[in-house]
Motif scaffolding. Structure first.
Motif, PDB file in Angstrom:
ATOM      1  N   GLY A   1     118.773 101.551  66.184  1.00  0.00           N
ATOM      2  CA  GLY A   1     118.207 101.957  67.466  1.00  0.00           C
ATOM      3  C   GLY A   1     117.512 100.837  68.217  1.00  0.00           C
ATOM      4  N   THR A   2     117.275  99.710  67.554  1.00  0.00           N
ATOM      5  CA  THR A   2     116.629  98.578  68.220  1.00  0.00           C
ATOM      6  C   THR A   2     117.537  98.040  69.314  1.00  0.00           C
ATOM      7  OG1 THR A   2     115.468  97.960  66.191  1.00  0.00           O
ATOM      8  CG2 THR A   2     115.670  96.265  67.888  1.00  0.00           C
ATOM      9  N   ARG A   3     116.970  97.792  70.485  1.00  0.00           N
ATOM     10  CA  ARG A   3     117.722  97.215  71.602  1.00  0.00           C
ATOM     11  C   ARG A   3     117.657  95.699  71.485  1.00  0.00           C
ATOM     12  NH1 ARG A   3     120.853 100.336  74.849  1.00  0.00           N
ATOM     13  NH2 ARG A   3     120.368  98.848  76.437  1.00  0.00           N
ATOM     14  N   VAL A   4     118.814  95.044  71.636  1.00  0.00           N
ATOM     15  CA  VAL A   4     118.917  93.603  71.428  1.00  0.00           C
ATOM     16  C   VAL A   4     119.800  92.951  72.482  1.00  0.00           C
ATOM     17  CG1 VAL A   4     118.544  93.760  68.929  1.00  0.00           C
ATOM     18  CG2 VAL A   4     120.867  93.916  69.816  1.00  0.00           C
TER      19      VAL A   4
ATOM     20  N   GLU B   1     122.668  98.025  71.317  1.00  0.00           N
ATOM     21  CA  GLU B   1     121.783  98.807  70.460  1.00  0.00           C
ATOM     22  C   GLU B   1     122.313  98.758  69.038  1.00  0.00           C
ATOM     23  OE1 GLU B   1     120.696 103.475  69.847  1.00  0.00           O
ATOM     24  OE2 GLU B   1     120.886 102.736  71.898  1.00  0.00           O
ATOM     25  N   ILE B   2     121.451  98.497  68.077  1.00  0.00           N
ATOM     26  CA  ILE B   2     121.874  98.406  66.679  1.00  0.00           C
ATOM     27  C   ILE B   2     122.233  99.787  66.143  1.00  0.00           C
ATOM     28  CG2 ILE B   2     121.093  97.886  64.327  1.00  0.00           C
ATOM     29  CD1 ILE B   2     119.497  95.568  65.522  1.00  0.00           C
ATOM     30  N   LEU B   3     123.421  99.865  65.531  1.00  0.00           N
ATOM     31  CA  LEU B   3     123.903 101.097  64.920  1.00  0.00           C
ATOM     32  C   LEU B   3     123.857 101.058  63.403  1.00  0.00           C
ATOM     33  CD1 LEU B   3     127.098 101.652  67.112  1.00  0.00           C
ATOM     34  CD2 LEU B   3     124.854 102.731  67.383  1.00  0.00           C
ATOM     35  N   GLU B   4     123.959  99.851  62.833  1.00  0.00           N
ATOM     36  CA  GLU B   4     124.045  99.700  61.383  1.00  0.00           C
ATOM     37  C   GLU B   4     123.708  98.261  61.023  1.00  0.00           C
ATOM     38  OE1 GLU B   4     127.681  99.786  58.063  1.00  0.00           O
ATOM     39  OE2 GLU B   4     128.090 100.428  60.105  1.00  0.00           O
ATOM     40  N   ALA B   5     123.166  98.065  59.825  1.00  0.00           N
ATOM     41  CA  ALA B   5     122.866  96.714  59.326  1.00  0.00           C
ATOM     42  C   ALA B   5     123.518  96.529  57.964  1.00  0.00           C
ATOM     43  CB  ALA B   5     121.366  96.504  59.216  1.00  0.00           C
ATOM     44  N   ARG B   6     124.033  95.325  57.716  1.00  0.00           N
ATOM     45  CA  ARG B   6     124.591  94.959  56.410  1.00  0.00           C
ATOM     46  C   ARG B   6     123.939  93.667  55.950  1.00  0.00           C
ATOM     47  NH1 ARG B   6     131.077  95.704  57.234  1.00  0.00           N
ATOM     48  NH2 ARG B   6     131.070  97.967  57.403  1.00  0.00           N
TER      49      ARG B   6
ATOM     50  N   TYR C   1     124.824  92.963  62.104  1.00  0.00           N
ATOM     51  CA  TYR C   1     124.531  94.211  62.791  1.00  0.00           C
ATOM     52  C   TYR C   1     125.758  94.723  63.537  1.00  0.00           C
ATOM     53  CZ  TYR C   1     119.703  92.979  61.925  1.00  0.00           C
ATOM     54  OH  TYR C   1     118.531  92.649  61.306  1.00  0.00           O
ATOM     55  N   ARG C   2     126.043  96.007  63.318  1.00  0.00           N
ATOM     56  CA  ARG C   2     127.045  96.676  64.153  1.00  0.00           C
ATOM     57  C   ARG C   2     126.272  97.204  65.344  1.00  0.00           C
ATOM     58  NH1 ARG C   2     129.238 102.098  64.357  1.00  0.00           N
ATOM     59  NH2 ARG C   2     127.872 102.608  62.609  1.00  0.00           N
ATOM     60  N   VAL C   3     126.692  96.782  66.532  1.00  0.00           N
ATOM     61  CA  VAL C   3     125.977  97.155  67.747  1.00  0.00           C
ATOM     62  C   VAL C   3     126.904  97.904  68.702  1.00  0.00           C
ATOM     63  CG1 VAL C   3     124.364  95.218  67.581  1.00  0.00           C
ATOM     64  CG2 VAL C   3     126.459  94.949  68.905  1.00  0.00           C
TER      65      VAL C   3
ATOM     66  N   SER D   1     125.785  88.598  64.154  1.00  0.00           N
ATOM     67  CA  SER D   1     124.985  88.002  63.090  1.00  0.00           C
ATOM     68  C   SER D   1     123.501  88.072  63.448  1.00  0.00           C
ATOM     69  CB  SER D   1     125.388  86.537  62.911  1.00  0.00           C
ATOM     70  OG  SER D   1     124.463  85.868  62.105  1.00  0.00           O
ATOM     71  N   SER D   2     122.665  88.207  62.430  1.00  0.00           N
ATOM     72  CA  SER D   2     121.221  88.221  62.680  1.00  0.00           C
ATOM     73  C   SER D   2     120.748  86.914  63.306  1.00  0.00           C
ATOM     74  CB  SER D   2     120.455  88.496  61.383  1.00  0.00           C
ATOM     75  OG  SER D   2     120.726  87.503  60.412  1.00  0.00           O
ATOM     76  N   SER D   3     121.455  85.831  63.067  1.00  0.00           N
ATOM     77  CA  SER D   3     121.062  84.553  63.661  1.00  0.00           C
ATOM     78  C   SER D   3     121.372  84.501  65.159  1.00  0.00           C
ATOM     79  CB  SER D   3     121.755  83.388  62.948  1.00  0.00           C
ATOM     80  OG  SER D   3     123.157  83.466  63.108  1.00  0.00           O
ATOM     81  N   ALA D   4     122.129  85.468  65.655  1.00  0.00           N
ATOM     82  CA  ALA D   4     122.509  85.490  67.064  1.00  0.00           C
ATOM     83  C   ALA D   4     121.870  86.641  67.831  1.00  0.00           C
ATOM     84  CB  ALA D   4     124.029  85.574  67.186  1.00  0.00           C
ATOM     85  N   VAL D   5     120.956  87.359  67.187  1.00  0.00           N
ATOM     86  CA  VAL D   5     120.358  88.548  67.804  1.00  0.00           C
ATOM     87  C   VAL D   5     118.915  88.270  68.206  1.00  0.00           C
ATOM     88  CG1 VAL D   5     119.568  90.897  67.293  1.00  0.00           C
ATOM     89  CG2 VAL D   5     121.832  90.190  66.603  1.00  0.00           C
ATOM     90  N   ARG D   6     118.587  88.665  69.432  1.00  0.00           N
ATOM     91  CA  ARG D   6     117.196  88.637  69.903  1.00  0.00           C
ATOM     92  C   ARG D   6     116.791  90.057  70.250  1.00  0.00           C
ATOM     93  NH1 ARG D   6     117.298  84.132  74.504  1.00  0.00           N
ATOM     94  NH2 ARG D   6     118.940  85.515  75.126  1.00  0.00           N
ATOM     95  N   VAL D   7     115.611  90.466  69.828  1.00  0.00           N
ATOM     96  CA  VAL D   7     115.103  91.786  70.166  1.00  0.00           C
ATOM     97  C   VAL D   7     114.765  91.811  71.660  1.00  0.00           C
ATOM     98  CG1 VAL D   7     113.244  93.439  69.763  1.00  0.00           C
ATOM     99  CG2 VAL D   7     114.201  92.150  67.856  1.00  0.00           C
TER     100      VAL D   7
END
Length: 83
Positions: A9-12, A31-36, A46-48, A71-77
């Protein structure tokens, strides 16, 4: 840097969306739907649910209607600004 994993649910925004700053797109572009993860290097994936056209601001002519893995390295909240 954000702590990972980010909650569903986090917006990124994606770091390659240089135009998508908190001032122009305070609600983010996905919006994040899933994390692995975590993976061997400590990263997450993150599946967004993202805007149709990655290069434009979301809106009626560019809805959030596709899924992608970021990738988490490419995501900003997304951080709404206050005036």
């Amino acid at each position: 840097m954000a702590d990972h994993p980010l909650p569903v649910g986090t917006r990124v925004t994606h770091i390659n969306q240089q135009w998508a700053t908190s001032r122009t797109t305070p609600d983010g572009t996905a919006e994040i739907l899933e994390a692995r993860g975590p993976y061997h290097d400590g990263s997450w994936e993150y599946r967004v649910f993202a805007a149709r056209d990655f290069s434009r601001r979301p809106g009626p002519d560019n809805p959030l209607d596709r899924e992608a893995w970021w990738s988490s390295s490419a995501v900003r909240v997304a951080r709404p600004h206050s005036d």
